[in-house]
Design a protein around this motif. Structure first.
Motif, PDB file in Angstrom:
ATOM      1  N   GLU B 211     -21.079  23.828 -44.153  1.00  0.00           N
ATOM      2  CA  GLU B 211     -21.839  23.143 -45.199  1.00  0.00           C
ATOM      3  C   GLU B 211     -21.186  23.400 -46.552  1.00  0.00           C
ATOM      4  OE1 GLU B 211     -24.059  21.199 -43.980  1.00  0.00           O
ATOM      5  OE2 GLU B 211     -23.892  22.142 -41.991  1.00  0.00           O
ATOM      6  N   THR B 212     -20.703  24.638 -46.709  1.00  0.00           N
ATOM      7  CA  THR B 212     -20.059  24.988 -47.974  1.00  0.00           C
ATOM      8  C   THR B 212     -18.722  24.271 -48.132  1.00  0.00           C
ATOM      9  OG1 THR B 212     -20.974  27.156 -47.474  1.00  0.00           O
ATOM     10  CG2 THR B 212     -19.669  26.974 -49.482  1.00  0.00           C
ATOM     11  N   PHE B 213     -17.972  24.225 -47.034  1.00  0.00           N
ATOM     12  CA  PHE B 213     -16.679  23.527 -47.073  1.00  0.00           C
ATOM     13  C   PHE B 213     -16.713  22.351 -46.101  1.00  0.00           C
ATOM     14  CE2 PHE B 213     -15.978  28.078 -47.779  1.00  0.00           C
ATOM     15  CZ  PHE B 213     -15.453  28.045 -49.061  1.00  0.00           C
ATOM     16  N   PRO B 214     -17.268  21.225 -46.525  1.00  0.00           N
ATOM     17  CA  PRO B 214     -17.470  20.088 -45.598  1.00  0.00           C
ATOM     18  C   PRO B 214     -16.169  19.581 -44.989  1.00  0.00           C
ATOM     19  CG  PRO B 214     -18.601  19.747 -47.694  1.00  0.00           C
ATOM     20  CD  PRO B 214     -17.724  20.924 -47.887  1.00  0.00           C
ATOM     21  N   ASP B 215     -15.053  19.820 -45.645  1.00  0.00           N
ATOM     22  CA  ASP B 215     -13.776  19.362 -45.107  1.00  0.00           C
ATOM     23  C   ASP B 215     -13.492  19.938 -43.723  1.00  0.00           C
ATOM     24  OD1 ASP B 215     -13.321  17.791 -47.188  1.00  0.00           O
ATOM     25  OD2 ASP B 215     -11.660  18.955 -48.073  1.00  0.00           O
ATOM     26  N   ARG B 219     -12.386  19.252 -38.324  1.00  0.00           N
ATOM     27  CA  ARG B 219     -11.883  19.893 -37.103  1.00  0.00           C
ATOM     28  C   ARG B 219     -13.035  19.922 -36.100  1.00  0.00           C
ATOM     29  NH1 ARG B 219      -7.782  24.503 -37.901  1.00  0.00           N
ATOM     30  NH2 ARG B 219      -6.184  23.287 -38.945  1.00  0.00           N
ATOM     31  N   ARG B 220     -13.159  18.848 -35.407  1.00  0.00           N
ATOM     32  CA  ARG B 220     -14.320  18.582 -34.576  1.00  0.00           C
ATOM     33  C   ARG B 220     -14.585  19.696 -33.541  1.00  0.00           C
ATOM     34  NH1 ARG B 220     -18.503  16.250 -36.142  1.00  0.00           N
ATOM     35  NH2 ARG B 220     -19.763  15.938 -34.300  1.00  0.00           N
ATOM     36  N   THR B 221     -13.532  20.057 -32.777  1.00  0.00           N
ATOM     37  CA  THR B 221     -13.756  21.016 -31.681  1.00  0.00           C
ATOM     38  C   THR B 221     -14.231  22.366 -32.217  1.00  0.00           C
ATOM     39  OG1 THR B 221     -11.368  21.293 -31.739  1.00  0.00           O
ATOM     40  CG2 THR B 221     -12.284  20.103 -29.849  1.00  0.00           C
ATOM     41  N   VAL B 222     -13.601  22.789 -33.305  1.00  0.00           N
ATOM     42  CA  VAL B 222     -13.987  24.074 -33.881  1.00  0.00           C
ATOM     43  C   VAL B 222     -15.438  24.000 -34.357  1.00  0.00           C
ATOM     44  CG1 VAL B 222     -13.482  25.777 -35.670  1.00  0.00           C
ATOM     45  CG2 VAL B 222     -11.629  24.469 -34.629  1.00  0.00           C
ATOM     46  N   TYR B 223     -15.754  22.903 -35.001  1.00  0.00           N
ATOM     47  CA  TYR B 223     -17.101  22.733 -35.522  1.00  0.00           C
ATOM     48  C   TYR B 223     -18.142  22.772 -34.395  1.00  0.00           C
ATOM     49  CZ  TYR B 223     -21.083  20.522 -37.823  1.00  0.00           C
ATOM     50  OH  TYR B 223     -22.326  20.259 -38.311  1.00  0.00           O
ATOM     51  N   VAL B 224     -17.892  22.011 -33.333  1.00  0.00           N
ATOM     52  CA  VAL B 224     -18.826  21.975 -32.196  1.00  0.00           C
ATOM     53  C   VAL B 224     -18.911  23.355 -31.543  1.00  0.00           C
ATOM     54  CG1 VAL B 224     -19.226  21.024 -29.899  1.00  0.00           C
ATOM     55  CG2 VAL B 224     -18.543  19.516 -31.768  1.00  0.00           C
ATOM     56  N   ALA B 225     -17.751  23.977 -31.374  1.00  0.00           N
ATOM     57  CA  ALA B 225     -17.728  25.296 -30.730  1.00  0.00           C
ATOM     58  C   ALA B 225     -18.573  26.287 -31.525  1.00  0.00           C
ATOM     59  CB  ALA B 225     -16.296  25.800 -30.617  1.00  0.00           C
ATOM     60  N   VAL B 226     -18.428  26.275 -32.827  1.00  0.00           N
ATOM     61  CA  VAL B 226     -19.186  27.216 -33.664  1.00  0.00           C
ATOM     62  C   VAL B 226     -20.685  26.927 -33.591  1.00  0.00           C
ATOM     63  CG1 VAL B 226     -19.625  27.913 -36.048  1.00  0.00           C
ATOM     64  CG2 VAL B 226     -17.287  27.751 -35.215  1.00  0.00           C
ATOM     65  N   ARG B 227     -21.016  25.649 -33.608  1.00  0.00           N
ATOM     66  CA  ARG B 227     -22.443  25.287 -33.535  1.00  0.00           C
ATOM     67  C   ARG B 227     -23.056  25.751 -32.215  1.00  0.00           C
ATOM     68  NH1 ARG B 227     -24.625  22.506 -37.849  1.00  0.00           N
ATOM     69  NH2 ARG B 227     -26.512  23.445 -37.017  1.00  0.00           N
ATOM     70  N   VAL B 228     -22.336  25.490 -31.105  1.00  0.00           N
ATOM     71  CA  VAL B 228     -22.834  25.880 -29.784  1.00  0.00           C
ATOM     72  C   VAL B 228     -22.951  27.403 -29.708  1.00  0.00           C
ATOM     73  CG1 VAL B 228     -22.291  25.948 -27.321  1.00  0.00           C
ATOM     74  CG2 VAL B 228     -22.003  23.819 -28.601  1.00  0.00           C
ATOM     75  N   ALA B 229     -21.915  28.074 -30.214  1.00  0.00           N
ATOM     76  CA  ALA B 229     -21.932  29.539 -30.162  1.00  0.00           C
ATOM     77  C   ALA B 229     -23.134  30.075 -30.931  1.00  0.00           C
ATOM     78  CB  ALA B 229     -20.637  30.097 -30.742  1.00  0.00           C
ATOM     79  N   SER B 230     -23.516  29.385 -31.986  1.00  0.00           N
ATOM     80  CA  SER B 230     -24.617  29.896 -32.804  1.00  0.00           C
ATOM     81  C   SER B 230     -25.972  29.750 -32.107  1.00  0.00           C
ATOM     82  CB  SER B 230     -24.644  29.201 -34.160  1.00  0.00           C
ATOM     83  OG  SER B 230     -25.117  27.884 -33.997  1.00  0.00           O
ATOM     84  N   TRP B 231     -26.021  28.966 -31.011  1.00  0.00           N
ATOM     85  CA  TRP B 231     -27.287  28.871 -30.274  1.00  0.00           C
ATOM     86  C   TRP B 231     -27.497  30.089 -29.384  1.00  0.00           C
ATOM     87  CZ3 TRP B 231     -26.062  23.254 -28.259  1.00  0.00           C
ATOM     88  CH2 TRP B 231     -26.215  22.339 -29.322  1.00  0.00           C
ATOM     89  N   ILE B 232     -26.394  30.702 -28.951  1.00  0.00           N
ATOM     90  CA  ILE B 232     -26.493  31.719 -27.897  1.00  0.00           C
ATOM     91  C   ILE B 232     -27.183  33.018 -28.331  1.00  0.00           C
ATOM     92  CG2 ILE B 232     -25.165  33.128 -26.269  1.00  0.00           C
ATOM     93  CD1 ILE B 232     -23.137  30.798 -26.212  1.00  0.00           C
ATOM     94  N   PRO B 233     -26.726  33.660 -29.403  1.00  0.00           N
ATOM     95  CA  PRO B 233     -27.328  34.972 -29.708  1.00  0.00           C
ATOM     96  C   PRO B 233     -28.786  34.837 -30.149  1.00  0.00           C
ATOM     97  CG  PRO B 233     -25.834  34.314 -31.458  1.00  0.00           C
ATOM     98  CD  PRO B 233     -25.661  33.320 -30.369  1.00  0.00           C
ATOM     99  N   PRO B 234     -29.569  35.891 -29.967  1.00  0.00           N
ATOM    100  CA  PRO B 234     -30.975  35.840 -30.362  1.00  0.00           C
ATOM    101  C   PRO B 234     -31.100  35.662 -31.870  1.00  0.00           C
ATOM    102  CG  PRO B 234     -30.334  38.067 -29.751  1.00  0.00           C
ATOM    103  CD  PRO B 234     -29.201  37.186 -29.377  1.00  0.00           C
TER     104      PRO B 234
END
Ligand SMILES: Nc1ncnc2c1ncn2[C@@H]1O[C@H](COP(=O)(O)OP(=O)(O)OP(=O)(O)O)[C@@H](O)[C@H]1O
Ligand SMILES: [Mg+2]
Lengths: 318, 314
Positions: B211-215, B219-234
Motif C-alpha cells: 500500500e505504501t509502495f503501490p509500484d 510484481r504479481r506473484t510476489v504480491y499474491v504470495a505475500v497476501r496468501v502468506a499473511s492469511w496463515i499465521p494467527p
C-alpha cells in the motif's frame, strides 16, 4: 493363536518382546516371560539388562518394537486393563507443588477411581506406608525414602489386581524394606499378582515365588527358586589336619580341595562318601558335612560368567 | 473426571508460580489506579478526589464520553497490560508446564493410567490454560466493576475480552507446546514463542508495504504470495480490535463531532482524514476470518504436537 482360556491363565504373558531404541540400541531381544496369577515374580539382571524397558512396555510407557502376549487376559497395550494395575516407576519424579494426599488423589482420579474410594484409600494407604503425618506436607519437602513410600501408596490406590514395581526398595532403610516385603506378602495372600524388578537379590529370595534372570535383553534363566537352585547345589566337607597327601586323589574324583574344606558340586552323595573315606583313610578328622544351596547372587554371577565365556552374537540390525 | 483432575492439578501448579502472583499484583494495581480516578458529569477527579478538573470528553453521561472511557481502558490498559505484558508473562509462566509434565519419571505413572495419549495431551493442553482464564477473568471483571460502579459506565460486552485474551494466548501457547514436546526445554519454548509472535506480526504487516509502495504490486506473484502468506499465521494483533468492537469502545470516528469542519485548521483536517482511514481499515476487518484462520493455525500446530507427544518413548 492362543485360546481364550489359555490366555487368562497368566496374569502376565509376554511373548517375543523386542525393543530397539533409535536404530542401534537393542534393549530387549525377544523376551518370553509368564507370570501366574497370585504370584510374586521377580525380575533380576545387571544394569542395562533391559528390566525397566520391559516394565515400561508392559505399562505402555514405552512402545515396543515387537510384542505379543497379554496382561490380565487382554492384549498388551490394552488401555482399559491398566485400570486394574498399579505401577511404581524407577526414579519417579512427582510434582513438588502437591502434598502427599493431593498426589494420591490426583493419580487415582486419572486412574478412574471414584472420589469416595479415593478418600478412604488415601487415608488407609498413607497410614499403611507410615506417611500419615506427612499427608499435608508438600512433596518437595520429602526425603528419598518418603517419596518411595508415597510411590508405593500411589500404586495401590486403585486396589490393583496386578502390581508392577520397579526397584520398590530403592532408597528405603532396612525397616522400610522389611515393610515392603511384608506388604508384598500381604498382597499375595489377598490374591494379587506382583511383578517386581530388583537389584537386591537377597530380597527377591525372601519373597519371590518365581524369578527370571535377564541379561543383555534376553531371559537367561526362568523358574521357581527351587528349580533355579536345584542343579546348583554343592556339599562342603570340613576337616582338620594336613590334606596335601590326598590332594591328587581328591581332584582325580572331581572335587576340589581348599583350606580345610573339600567341595563336591552337584547332588552326588556317593562322591561325598568317597571323600569322607579318603579323609578317614588319611587319618584326618571330619568336622562337618554341609549341603550348600546357591543363592540367587551365585546364580546371577554364574550366568554372567557363562555369557561372557560364550558371547552372544549381537545383531546390529534385526 | 480425568480432565477435572488435570485442571485441578494445573490450578495448583499455577498458583505455585511467582509470576501468577506478580500478575495478580499488577491487576490489583491497575484496579487501584482506576479507582483513584473519578468521572462525574464533566468533572474529572484524580487521586481519590484530591484534584479535579472539567472536560466534556470523558462525560460518562454522553455517548461519546463513555465510548472514550471504554476505549481508554481497552486500548491503553487491557491491550497493553494484558495483551502485551500479561501475555508475555503468561507465556513465560506456562512454558515449563509441558516439559515438567512429560519429564521421564514424571509422566510414567500418568501414561500407565487408562487414558490414551492423544486425549491425555489434549486434556493437559486445555487444563494449562486455567492460568490464563483465571488471570483474564480477574483483570476484566475487576476493571469492568470499576467502570460500572465507580464511573457509571455499563459495558457488558467488555467481559468478552476474557475470551479474546484466552484466544490470543492460545494462538501463541500452541507454538510453545510444540517446541516443548520437541525439545523438552522451557527456555527454548519461551524464546521461540516470543520469536514467533514477532514473526506473526511482521507477516501480518507485510501486505501494507504494497500500500505504501503501490509500484510493487506490479510484481504479481510476489504480491499474491505475500497476501496468501499473511492469511496463515494467527492474527495476534487483533486482540484490541476485537475487545474494542464488543465493548463498544470509542473509535476515531467518534471524535469527529469535536471538530467543526468549516473552521478546522489544515492540521486538523489531515488528522480527521487519518482517523477516518484507520477507522475504515478496522471496520474492514472480519472477526470471523480473524478468529477462524487463527484457530485453524492453532489446530494444525496442536495436532503436530500431539502426534509428537504420542509417539515418543518416555
Ligand atoms: N529412552 C531411552 N532411549 C535410548 N536408550 C534407552 C532408553 N531407555 C533405556 N535405554 C537403553 O536400553 C538398555 C536397557 O535399559 P534399562 O533401563 O531397561 O535397563 P535396566 O535393566 O532397567 O537397568 P538398571 O538396572 O540400571 O535400572 C540400556 O542400554 C539403556 O541405555
Ligand atoms: Mg532399571
Amino acid at each position: 493363536m492362543v485360546g481364550i482360556t489359555e490366555m487368562t491363565n497368566w496374569a502376565v504373558d509376554l511373548i517375543d518382546v523386542r525393543k530397539i531404541y533409535g536404530k542401534t540400541i537393542h534393549a530387549l531381544r525377544g523376551v518370553n516371560i509368564q507370570v501366574g496369577r497370585g504370584e510374586i515374580f521377580g525380575l533380576l539382571g545387571p544394569n542395562g539388562a533391559g528390566k525397566t524397558t520391559l516394565v515400561k512396555i508392559m505399562m505402555t510407557v514405552v512402545r515396543p518394537t515387537h510384542a505379543l502376549g497379554t496382561l490380565l487376559g487382554r492384549p498388551l497395550g490394552h488401555r482399559g486393563k491398566l485400570a486394574g494395575t498399579g505401577y511404581l516407576p524407577e526414579d519417579h519424579r512427582f510434582p513438588g507443588y502437591l502434598t502427599g494426599a493431593q498426589l494420591l488423589d490426583y493419580y487415582a482420579a486419572l486412574g478412574k477411581v471414584p472420589r469416595s474410594r479415593r478418600k478412604v484409600n488415601a487415608a488407609k494407604l498413607l497410614d499403611r506406608v507410615g506417611m500419615s503425618e506427612w499427608a499435608t506436607t508438600r512433596i518437595d519437602k520429602y526425603s528419598k525414602g518418603m517419596l518411595q513410600r508415597l510411590g508405593i501408596a500411589q500404586a495401590l490406590m486403585n486396589d490393583p489386581e496386578l502390581m508392577v514395581l520397579d526397584e520398590p526398595t530403592d532408597g528405603l532403610d532396612p525397616v522400610g524394606r522389611r515393610d515392603v516385603r511384608e506388604l508384598l506378602l500381604e498382597l499375595k495372600s489377598a490374591g494379587k499378582t506382583v511383578f517386581l524388578n530388583s537389584h537386591l537379590l537377597s530380597e527377591l529370595e525372601m519373597v519371590c515365588d518365581r524369578v527370571a534372570i535377564l541379561v543383555d535383553g534376553l531371559v537367561a534363566r526362568q523358574g521357581t527358586l527351587d528349580e533355579l537352585t536345584e542343579e546348583t547345589v554343592e556339599y562342603r566337607i570340613a576337616f582338620s589336619g594336613d590334606a596335601r597327601a590326598i590332594q591328587e586323589k581328591v581332584e582325580a574324583l572331581g572335587a576340589s580341595l581348599g583350606a580345610n574344606v573339600i567341595t563336591v558340586s552337584g547332588h552326588d552323595t556317593g562322591k561325598v562318601n568317597a571323600m569322607i573315606d579318603l579323609l578317614r583313610a588319611a587319618d584326618l578328622s571330619v568336622e562337618s558335612v554341609q549341603p550348600h544351596r546357591f543363592s540367587l547372587e551365585d546364580i546371577l554371577v554364574q550366568v554372567l560368567a557363562d555369557q561372557s565365556a560364550t558371547p552372544v552374537a549381537r545383531p546390529v540390525h534385526p | 473426571m480425568q480432565f477435572w483432575a488435570l485442571i485441578v492439578d494445573s490450578f495448583r501448579e499455577s498458583v505455585d508460580r511467582k509470576i501468577f502472583w506478580v500478575l495478580v499484583g499488577l491487576t490489583l494495581l491497575i484496579t487501584l489506579v482506576m479507582l483513584s480516578v473519578g468521572f462525574a458529569g464533566e468533572e474529572v477527579t484524580l487521586f481519590f478526589g484530591m484534584w479535579s478538573t472539567e472536560t466534556d470528553r470523558f462525560n460518562p453521561l454522553s455517548d461519546i464520553g463513555r465510548a472514550n472511557l471504554v476505549g481508554f481502558v481497552v486500548y491503553l490498559l487491557a491491550s497493553t497490560m494484558m495483551g502485551w505484558i500479561g501475555v508475555t508473562l503468561m507465556i513465560i509462566a506456562t512454558a515449563g508446564a509441558f516439559p515438567a509434565f512429560s519429564e521421564r519419571g514424571a509422566l510414567d505413572v500418568v501414561l500407565a493410567k487408562p487414558i490414551n495419549r492423544a486425549r491425555l495431551f489434549l486434556y493437559k493442553y486445555f487444563a494449562t490454560m486455567v492460568f490464563v482464564v483465571l488471570q483474564g477473568t480477574l483483570f476484566f471483571v475487576l476493571t469492568f466493576l470499576v467502570m460500572w460502579l465507580r464511573w457509571g459506565v455499563w459495558a457488558p460486552g467488555y467481559l468478552l475480552s476474557i475470551v479474546f485474551l484466552v484466544l490470543l494466548f492460545s494462538y501463541l501457547y500452541c507454538v510453545s507446546v510444540l517446541v516443548a514436546v520437541k525439545t523438552q526445554s522451557a527456555v527454548a519454548a519461551i524464546l521461540l514463542t516470543l520469536f514467533a509472535w514477532v514473526l506473526f506480526a511482521l507477516i501480518h504487516q507485510a501486505p501494507s508495504v504494497f500500500e505504501t509502495f503501490p509500484d510493487l504490486k506490479k510484481r504479481r506473484t510476489v504480491y499474491v504470495a505475500v497476501r496468501v502468506a499473511s492469511w496463515i499465521p494467527p492474527k495476534t494483533g487483533d486482540f484490541p480490535y476485537l475487545a474494542a468492537r464488543w465493548s463498544q469502545a470509542g473509535t476515531s470516528i467518534d471524535a469527529l463531532p469535536y471538530f467543526d469542519m468549516d473552521t478546522a485548521t489544515e492540521l486538523e483536517r489531515t488528522q480527521i482524514e487519518r482517523a477516518r482511514q484507520v477507522e475504515e481499515q478496522e471496520l474492514a476487518k472480519n472477526q470471523f476470518y480473524s478468529i477462524g484462520s487463527s484457530l485453524l493455525f492453532e489446530i494444525v500446530v496442536v495436532l503436530l504436537a500431539m502426534w509428537t507427544f504420542a509417539r515418543k518413548d518416555y
